[in-house]
Design an enzyme around this catalytic site. Structure first.
Site, short mmCIF file in Angstrom:
data_model
loop_
_atom_site.label_atom_id
_atom_site.label_comp_id
_atom_site.label_asym_id
_atom_site.label_seq_id
_atom_site.Cartn_x
_atom_site.Cartn_y
_atom_site.Cartn_z
N PHE A 124 0.86 -1.18 0.00
CA PHE A 124 0.00 0.00 0.00
C PHE A 124 0.89 1.23 0.00
O PHE A 124 2.07 1.16 0.40
CB PHE A 124 -0.87 0.01 1.27
N GLN A 237 -7.69 14.63 4.23
CA GLN A 237 -7.06 13.83 3.17
C GLN A 237 -7.96 13.71 1.94
O GLN A 237 -9.10 13.26 2.04
CB GLN A 237 -6.76 12.42 3.69
N HIS A 239 -8.21 11.55 -1.11
CA HIS A 239 -7.69 10.29 -1.66
C HIS A 239 -7.54 10.50 -3.17
O HIS A 239 -8.44 11.05 -3.81
CB HIS A 239 -8.68 9.17 -1.36
N LEU A 253 -14.96 5.59 -3.52
CA LEU A 253 -13.54 5.24 -3.46
C LEU A 253 -13.14 4.11 -4.40
O LEU A 253 -13.87 3.14 -4.59
CB LEU A 253 -13.17 4.82 -2.04
N GLU A 256 -6.77 1.87 -2.85
CA GLU A 256 -5.34 1.92 -3.14
C GLU A 256 -4.80 0.51 -3.41
O GLU A 256 -3.72 0.33 -3.98
CB GLU A 256 -4.66 2.50 -1.90
N ARG A 312 -0.57 9.45 -0.34
CA ARG A 312 -1.78 9.92 -1.02
C ARG A 312 -1.74 11.40 -1.39
O ARG A 312 -2.24 11.80 -2.44
CB ARG A 312 -3.00 9.66 -0.11
N HIS A 378 -11.61 12.14 1.74
CA HIS A 378 -11.64 10.77 2.23
C HIS A 378 -11.53 10.66 3.75
O HIS A 378 -12.18 9.82 4.36
CB HIS A 378 -10.48 10.03 1.58
N ARG A 413 -2.44 10.65 6.44
CA ARG A 413 -2.53 9.26 6.91
C ARG A 413 -2.07 8.30 5.82
O ARG A 413 -2.43 8.48 4.66
CB ARG A 413 -3.97 8.93 7.29
C1 FAD Z 1 -14.52 3.58 1.05
C2 FAD Z 1 -13.54 3.61 2.17
C3 FAD Z 1 -12.53 2.68 2.21
C4 FAD Z 1 -11.60 2.69 3.24
N1 FAD Z 1 -10.62 1.75 3.28
C5 FAD Z 1 -9.75 1.72 4.30
C6 FAD Z 1 -8.76 0.71 4.39
O1 FAD Z 1 -8.67 -0.18 3.56
N2 FAD Z 1 -7.91 0.73 5.43
C7 FAD Z 1 -7.96 1.69 6.39
O2 FAD Z 1 -7.15 1.65 7.31
N3 FAD Z 1 -8.91 2.66 6.34
C8 FAD Z 1 -9.79 2.70 5.34
N4 FAD Z 1 -10.75 3.67 5.29
C9 FAD Z 1 -10.89 4.58 6.42
C10 FAD Z 1 -11.59 3.86 7.56
O3 FAD Z 1 -12.59 3.02 7.05
C11 FAD Z 1 -12.23 4.81 8.56
O4 FAD Z 1 -11.33 5.80 8.91
C12 FAD Z 1 -12.65 4.04 9.80
O5 FAD Z 1 -13.48 2.98 9.46
C13 FAD Z 1 -13.33 4.92 10.83
O6 FAD Z 1 -13.75 4.09 11.87
P1 FAD Z 1 -14.39 4.66 13.20
O7 FAD Z 1 -14.64 3.50 14.10
O8 FAD Z 1 -13.56 5.78 13.71
O9 FAD Z 1 -15.75 5.30 12.73
P2 FAD Z 1 -17.00 4.63 11.92
O10 FAD Z 1 -16.75 3.28 11.45
O11 FAD Z 1 -17.42 5.61 10.92
O12 FAD Z 1 -18.11 4.60 12.97
C14 FAD Z 1 -18.71 5.80 13.42
C15 FAD Z 1 -19.84 5.38 14.29
O13 FAD Z 1 -20.32 6.51 15.00
C16 FAD Z 1 -21.74 6.53 14.93
N5 FAD Z 1 -22.16 7.90 15.16
C17 FAD Z 1 -21.76 9.04 14.53
N6 FAD Z 1 -22.41 10.08 15.06
C18 FAD Z 1 -23.21 9.61 16.04
C19 FAD Z 1 -24.13 10.19 16.95
N7 FAD Z 1 -24.38 11.51 16.97
N8 FAD Z 1 -24.80 9.39 17.81
C20 FAD Z 1 -24.59 8.06 17.80
N9 FAD Z 1 -23.74 7.44 16.96
C21 FAD Z 1 -23.05 8.22 16.11
C22 FAD Z 1 -22.06 5.97 13.58
O14 FAD Z 1 -23.37 5.50 13.52
C23 FAD Z 1 -21.04 4.82 13.53
O15 FAD Z 1 -21.55 3.72 14.23
C24 FAD Z 1 -11.69 3.68 4.25
C25 FAD Z 1 -12.70 4.62 4.21
C26 FAD Z 1 -13.62 4.60 3.17
C27 FAD Z 1 -14.69 5.63 3.12
#
Ligand code: FAD
Length: 609
Positions: A124, A237, A239, A253, A256, A312, A378, A413
């Site tokens: 990556f 970021q 992407h 997306l 990568e 990126r 992203h 990142r």
């Molecule tokens: C298409 C895509 C592909 C990606 N691929 C990769 C990858 O291969 N590798 C990598 O390392 N990263 C990747 N990323 C980035 C990564 O997926 C995210 O940064 C990561 O999943 C964020 O996780 P999190 O647990 O912080 O938040 P999230 O998984 O977004 O969870 C947020 C949670 O908070 C809840 N929430 C938000 N506001 C409230 C509220 N007011 N009240 C109650 N609940 C709330 C939501 O419902 C959800 O449950 C990718 C991102 C995208 C968009």
């Protein structure tokens, strides 16, 4: 008159807001440590943004290349973040990620395998060696499935479609949270000693984004209103590879992983242009001829990595420059070609989602023709400011982890470092929040504060006339795209900030249809109060940082500066309610870590202490 006693009340030791990778991992840790744990999420369990993650999670397991180790992962992360990362967080992350990934496997995650049956790892951008543990290009799905299955056996109370509105504080400490149920519109009060925010980023502030509907910066807004500090919001970021055609799918997306599997970027002259954009800092470790890049793809351990796998920020800006110079693809991006590089069978096995995504959304068969790609918003490197060991904020009892927290990634990142971030710092936040609960009493919440939060939400329903929340959101997206985009400059930023200020007046007049059950207009109107804070914070931080570094590019200050390395940008709500922005001087890096970050690869290979 609102009778607070009649409102549903639920008590937990800890409430985790968010059920993505970070939130669930944090909740598991709290439950393991004997806490009565509640987890709330805007959507259904399993549907968080994490499910969308594709390429994999970065951890120096050394399964595919035994030269890898935590020090090289740490070095890559610091260099990728342009040395603005919190040093200790980058150390914890690189050291602990392998254990967290193996633990996920123990919980039931089924990763792709090497021939020897070990967890397979892929290349990556910015990672020196194949480092991303993955499941095809559906790694996030496997991660969420595993964590979700595991957490429901730990006695964690999951409150789905429950949306947090604001934190309650008593004597300056967390004492609860007010939320509402999406289905009924009824309010609920959580009494709790500690809250862990794991709410993700705020990418929906831009119209071209890879982010899901949940990304309205709720954690940032709630933390800010509660008095917590935000850090380094200028680093957003873009992407380099989002879909650009057809318009209805613009921003989605393209992992990568495509480049990790050998995909190359071409301009409309069929030139592999990334060779023209290798930054001096990375020149010694990047192939400078097609011949060397091809040797690397064929497994020559002495060859350097192809420039398509630069970080990126570098690749996104290179695509923009090609387009500006008139060498862009038909629809204003670049061509990403995997078809001529790998067999159709390999592409379908390693990139099944990409194959289907292009087939179904763009009628493009990526095993036969190139994809068209361009930058898409992203990820938020900035977020809630936390302590580098404990993930605690400056508000006692308030913690943050995952994308809504800042520090690990600095100015940019590396791909794959988010999923491992969720596991490492999800666990850490759970550990320290649990300890906090053991050391502290539950404080009674102030009824007036509860009433005020509820009044603010219901006011939106009780207006005769007002503004449409969806139109305001679209206006905001236009402002962010036009004024706080991938390249920025003073005049544009000042105008953007003024427009954001004006939009606050519209938000004060927002109105939704007067029914609170499953009312998307009301939900969107409430979200606006958070996304506007995140947007203002990004724009104001971007104005303050007069240099270009990582995800933040200023046309009027095109270079990285020595001075830029000396501070972070901190945002908080001032006593007059206005947003305050300031530069906070960074302390000197720990000597041992600075030595590792500045070492040569040869010095670090094979070192595991
Ligand atoms: C298409 C895509 C592909 C990606 N691929 C990769 C990858 O291969 N590798 C990598 O390392 N990263 C990747 N990323 C980035 C990564 O997926 C995210 O940064 C990561 O999943 C964020 O996780 P999190 O647990 O912080 O938040 P999230 O998984 O977004 O969870 C947020 C949670 O908070 C809840 N929430 C938000 N506001 C409230 C509220 N007011 N009240 C109650 N609940 C709330 C939501 O419902 C959800 O449950 C990718 C991102 C995208 C968009």
């Amino acid at each position: 008159m609102l009778n607070i006693k009649e409102i549903q009340t639920i008590e937990h030791d800890v409430v985790v807001v968010g059920a993505g990778g970070a939130g669930i991992r944090a909740a598991i840790e709290c439950a393991n440590r004997g806490m009565n744990t509640g987890m709330i999420s805007k959507s259904l369990l399993g549907k968080a943004h994490t499910v969308m993650a594709e390429g994999g999670m970065a951890a120096a397991l050394g399964n595919v290349d035994s030269r890898d180790n935590w020090k090289i992962h740490f070095r890559d992360t610091m260099r990728g973040g342009k040395f603005l990362n919190q040093w200790r967080m980058a150390e914890h992350h690189a050291k602990e990620a392998p254990e967290r990934v193996r633990e996920l496997e123990d919980m039931g995650a089924v990763f792709d395998r090497t021939k020897d049956g070990l967890i397979n790892q892929r290349n990556f951008g910015g990672h020196r060696y194949p480092r991303l543990a993955h499941v095809g290009d559906r790694t996030g799905l496997e991660m969420i499935r595993t964590l979700q299955d595991f957490c429901i056996h730990q006695g964690i109370a999951t409150h789905m479609e429950c949306i947090a509105l604001d934190v309650l504080k008593t004597k300056g400490k967390v004492s609860g949270l007010v939320a509402y149920w999406r289905e009924t519109g009824r309010f609920v009060i959580f009494k709790t000693k500690a809250i862990i925010f794991a709410t993700g980023g705020a990418g929906r502030a831009w119209s071209v984004t890879s982010n899901s509907w949940e990304y309205t910066g709720d954690g940032l807004g709630m933390a800010y209103r509660a008095g917590a500090e935000l850090l380094d919001l200028e680093f957003t970021q873009f992407h380099p590879t989002g879909m650009i055609w057809p318009p209805s799918v613009k921003g989605i997306l393209v992992t990568e992983g495509v480049r990790g599997e050998g995909g190359i970027l071409l301009n409309n002259k069929n030139e592999r242009f990334m060779f023209n954009y290798i930054p001096e800092k990375f020149a010694a470790e990047t192939a400078d001829t097609i011949e060397e890049a091809e040797r690397w793809l064929n497994g020559d351990r002495e060859a350097r990595r192809p420039p398509e796998l630069l970080t990126r920020d570098v690749v996104a800006k290179a695509i923009m420059k090609e387009v500006k110079a008139g060498r862009g693809s038909k629809n204003g991006g670049a061509y990403l070609d995997i078809a001529s590089r790998q067999s159709a069978e390999h592409i379908k096995k390693k990139l099944p989602s990409m194959y289907h995504q292009f087939k179904e959304l763009a009628e493009v068969d990526i095993t036969k023709e190139p994809m068209e790609v361009g930058p898409t918003l992203h990820y938020f490197m900035g977020g809630i400011k936390v302590d580098h060991d404990t993930q605690s904020t400056n508000i006692p009892g308030l913690y943050a982890c995952g994308e809504c927290a800042a520090g690990l990634h600095g100015a940019n990142r590396l791909g794959g470092n988010s999923l491992s971030d969720l596991l490492v710092f999800g666990k850490r936040s759970g550990e320290y929040a649990s300890q906090y609960c053991k050391d502290n009493q539950l404080e009674p919440a102030n009824e007036q504060d509860i009433a005020e939060i509820i009044r603010k939400a219901t006011d939106i329903l009780n207006k005769e006339e007002g503004k449409n929340p969806f139109v305001i959101h679209e206006d905001l997206q236009k402002i962010m795209n036009n004024h706080v985009g991938i390249v920025r400059e003073e005049k544009e930023l000042i105008e953007g900030i003024k427009k954001i200020e004006d939009l606050k007046t519209d938000i004060a007049q927002v109105k939704a249809h007067p029914t609170s059950q499953y009312n998307p207009g009301w939900n969107a109107a409430i979200d606006l109060s958070n996304i506007i804070i995140a947007s203002e914070a990004v724009a104001k931080s971007a104005l303050l940082r007069e240099e270009s570094r990582g995800g933040h590019t200023r046309l009027d200050f095109p270079d990285e500066t020595e001075k830029g390395l000396e501070y972070n940008v901190v945002i908080k709500q001032g006593d007059n309610g206005e947003m305050e922005t300031q530069k906070e001087m960074r302390s000197a890096p720990p000597e041992n870590l600075s030595k590792i970050a500045l070492s040569s690869l040869q010095d670090l290979e094979g070192e595991n202490e």
